[in-house]
Design a protein around this motif. Structure first.
Motif, PDB file in Angstrom:
ATOM      1  N   LEU A 161      11.085   5.521  14.382  1.00 33.70           N
ATOM      2  CA  LEU A 161      10.141   6.127  13.433  1.00 33.70           C
ATOM      3  C   LEU A 161      10.886   6.730  12.247  1.00 33.70           C
ATOM      4  O   LEU A 161      10.438   6.612  11.095  1.00 33.70           O
ATOM      5  N   ALA A 162      12.013   7.391  12.543  1.00 32.24           N
ATOM      6  CA  ALA A 162      12.827   7.956  11.448  1.00 32.24           C
ATOM      7  C   ALA A 162      13.363   6.853  10.552  1.00 32.24           C
ATOM      8  O   ALA A 162      13.399   6.996   9.317  1.00 32.24           O
ATOM      9  N   THR A 163      13.756   5.717  11.154  1.00 25.93           N
ATOM     10  CA  THR A 163      14.249   4.582  10.364  1.00 25.93           C
ATOM     11  C   THR A 163      13.165   4.037   9.458  1.00 25.93           C
ATOM     12  O   THR A 163      13.409   3.750   8.266  1.00 25.93           O
ATOM     13  N   LEU A 164      11.950   3.913  10.005  1.00 22.42           N
ATOM     14  CA  LEU A 164      10.826   3.415   9.204  1.00 22.42           C
ATOM     15  C   LEU A 164      10.503   4.367   8.052  1.00 22.42           C
ATOM     16  O   LEU A 164      10.244   3.929   6.926  1.00 22.42           O
ATOM     17  N   LYS A 165      10.524   5.672   8.363  1.00 26.63           N
ATOM     18  CA  LYS A 165      10.201   6.642   7.305  1.00 26.63           C
ATOM     19  C   LYS A 165      11.265   6.629   6.214  1.00 26.63           C
ATOM     20  O   LYS A 165      10.954   6.704   5.014  1.00 26.63           O
ATOM     21  N   ASN A 166      12.536   6.548   6.595  1.00 28.61           N
ATOM     22  CA  ASN A 166      13.615   6.464   5.602  1.00 28.61           C
ATOM     23  C   ASN A 166      13.486   5.202   4.763  1.00 28.61           C
ATOM     24  O   ASN A 166      13.734   5.214   3.542  1.00 28.61           O
ATOM     25  N   ALA A 167      13.102   4.105   5.428  1.00 30.73           N
ATOM     26  CA  ALA A 167      12.916   2.843   4.692  1.00 30.73           C
ATOM     27  C   ALA A 167      11.787   2.977   3.687  1.00 30.73           C
ATOM     28  O   ALA A 167      11.901   2.516   2.534  1.00 30.73           O
ATOM     29  N   ALA A 168      10.683   3.620   4.106  1.00 32.18           N
ATOM     30  CA  ALA A 168       9.550   3.817   3.190  1.00 32.18           C
ATOM     31  C   ALA A 168       9.955   4.685   2.011  1.00 32.18           C
ATOM     32  O   ALA A 168       9.596   4.396   0.851  1.00 32.18           O
ATOM     33  N   ASN A 169      10.714   5.764   2.290  1.00 29.57           N
ATOM     34  CA  ASN A 169      11.195   6.623   1.198  1.00 29.57           C
ATOM     35  C   ASN A 169      12.097   5.852   0.248  1.00 29.57           C
ATOM     36  O   ASN A 169      12.051   6.025  -0.977  1.00 29.57           O
ATOM     37  N   GLY A 170      12.961   4.975   0.810  1.00 26.12           N
ATOM     38  CA  GLY A 170      13.859   4.180  -0.023  1.00 26.12           C
ATOM     39  C   GLY A 170      13.101   3.216  -0.904  1.00 26.12           C
ATOM     40  O   GLY A 170      13.412   3.065  -2.098  1.00 26.12           O
ATOM     41  N   ILE A 171      12.091   2.563  -0.312  1.00 29.04           N
ATOM     42  CA  ILE A 171      11.284   1.627  -1.107  1.00 29.04           C
ATOM     43  C   ILE A 171      10.537   2.367  -2.205  1.00 29.04           C
ATOM     44  O   ILE A 171      10.464   1.899  -3.352  1.00 29.04           O
ATOM     45  N   ARG A 172       9.968   3.555  -1.854  1.00 28.13           N
ATOM     46  CA  ARG A 172       9.254   4.328  -2.869  1.00 28.13           C
ATOM     47  C   ARG A 172      10.190   4.716  -4.009  1.00 28.13           C
ATOM     48  O   ARG A 172       9.805   4.659  -5.191  1.00 28.13           O
ATOM     49  N   THR A 173      11.409   5.126  -3.654  1.00 29.90           N
ATOM     50  CA  THR A 173      12.376   5.522  -4.694  1.00 29.90           C
ATOM     51  C   THR A 173      12.700   4.366  -5.636  1.00 29.90           C
ATOM     52  O   THR A 173      12.826   4.547  -6.863  1.00 29.90           O
ATOM     53  N   MET A 174      12.830   3.160  -5.074  1.00 30.25           N
ATOM     54  CA  MET A 174      13.229   2.002  -5.885  1.00 30.25           C
ATOM     55  C   MET A 174      12.048   1.295  -6.522  1.00 30.25           C
ATOM     56  O   MET A 174      12.239   0.508  -7.477  1.00 30.25           O
ATOM     57  N   LEU A 175      10.829   1.544  -6.019  1.00 32.14           N
ATOM     58  CA  LEU A 175       9.683   0.797  -6.515  1.00 32.14           C
ATOM     59  C   LEU A 175       9.413   1.067  -7.989  1.00 32.14           C
ATOM     60  O   LEU A 175       9.115   0.129  -8.760  1.00 32.14           O
TER      61      LEU A 175
END
Length: 316
Positions: A161-175
């Motif tokens: 779950l932490a990995t998924l949340k970090n991935a979502a934050n990363g995508i949001r940052t780069m989007l």
């Protein structure tokens, strides 16, 4: 000065013995019964307490699935030697099918000259209490096992779950910069694949959904673990001052409402403070939301109305 005569004193003693729930009996130095109260006589199937006089434990025909006459007389002898029997468990099994666990206390009977002349015994029926204690011990053992397993599962679930949340934050940052770059490429008419605007919006909403889902999953794990801990300890762990209004606001923010959710009317005016766990009340509110939405949809009408009332003696 008023005093009781011996007859009144005897009547008083008999009244007390016959109305207390314990089983009471007394014997002489040869472990022969000299008397008992009504409860003990009824257990043995005797018509009157007087019928026990002159009998020994061997003549009372204790059944073999309980303790034996030998054990009872060994306790008598210990008492006659000047030692008290204190809170000793004994199983009493009689012909009518009654089998009870008792907590027995025996003390020596001493005459005016200080000579031990017999034994007084008091037995308390603890069968139900013992059964409850054993049941609670089994439940505690099961809850302990569930807690250990749940903690292990929770740990294993939190990592992805932490990995998924970090991935979502990363995508949001780069989007955002990626979208800007894509728009710039379109402006300069570069040869790039076209992305429909609806797809870009879907990507943005997908990130938000992913973040919300991981937060919700972690919250459910927290609730399950907190509920298990509360069940084991039969109390809230470190209760804190909580605002009812804040809990409702958080529940409304965190609950996953859909577009067809019934209208929610929240009179966000009053408030009261309670000692407890904010997480647990939010969990209760989630269940209330879920049930209310289900029945409103089933009825095809209605809305959800939430308000708080603070009173001098209670809150709602």
């Amino acid at each position: 000065m008023n005093t009781f005569n011996s007859q009144v004193q005897q009547l008083l003693i008999e009244t007390i013995f016959d109305h207390i729930p314990q089983l009471i009996f007394w014997k002489n130095t040869a472990s022969i019964y000299l008397g008992c109260n009504k409860n003990f006589a009824e257990l043995l199937g005797l018509d009157t307490p007087e019928e026990i006089i002159g009998k020994s434990d061997y003549e009372l025909n204790w059944l073999p699935d309980g303790d034996t006459a030998e054990k009872f007389q060994a306790g008598d002898q210990k008492t006659l030697d000047g030692y008290c029997v204190t809170n000793e468990e004994e199983w009493l099994s009689v012909k009518n099918g009654t089998r009870i666990l008792t907590l027995v206390n025996k003390v020596p009977l001493i005459d005016a000259e200080g000579t031990i002349v017999g034994v007084l015994g008091v037995a308390t029926n603890i069968t139900e209490k013992k059964s409850i204690e054993e049941h609670m011990a089994r439940v505690e053992h099961q809850l302990k096992g569930m807690t250990i397993v749940s903690a292990s599962i929770a740990h294993e679930m939190r990592t992805p779950l932490a990995t998924l949340k970090n991935a979502a934050n990363g995508i949001r940052t780069m989007l955002a910069p990626l979208t800007i770059g894509y728009q710039a490429a379109l402006t300069h008419q570069l040869n790039i694949p076209k992305i429909p605007a609806a797809k870009l919006e879907l990507l943005e909403s997908a990130i938000e959904t992913l973040e919300n889902k991981t937060t919700e999953a972690n919250r459910i794990i927290d609730m399950l673990l907190t509920n298990l801990q509360s069940l084991r300890q039969q109390k809230l762990i470190h209760p804190q001052k909580c605002s009812a209004r804040h809990c409702i606001n958080q529940a409304l923010i965190q609950y996953r409402f859909t577009k067809d959710t019934p209208k929610i009317i929240w009179d966000n005016q009053d408030d009261f403070i309670f000692y407890g766990k904010e997480l647990l009340l939010i969990h209760v509110l989630f269940n209330l939301f879920k049930n209310a939405i289900y029945f409103i949809r089933k009825a095809g009408k209605g809305n959800i109305h939430i308000w708080l009332e603070h009173h001098p003696r209670h809150n709602q």
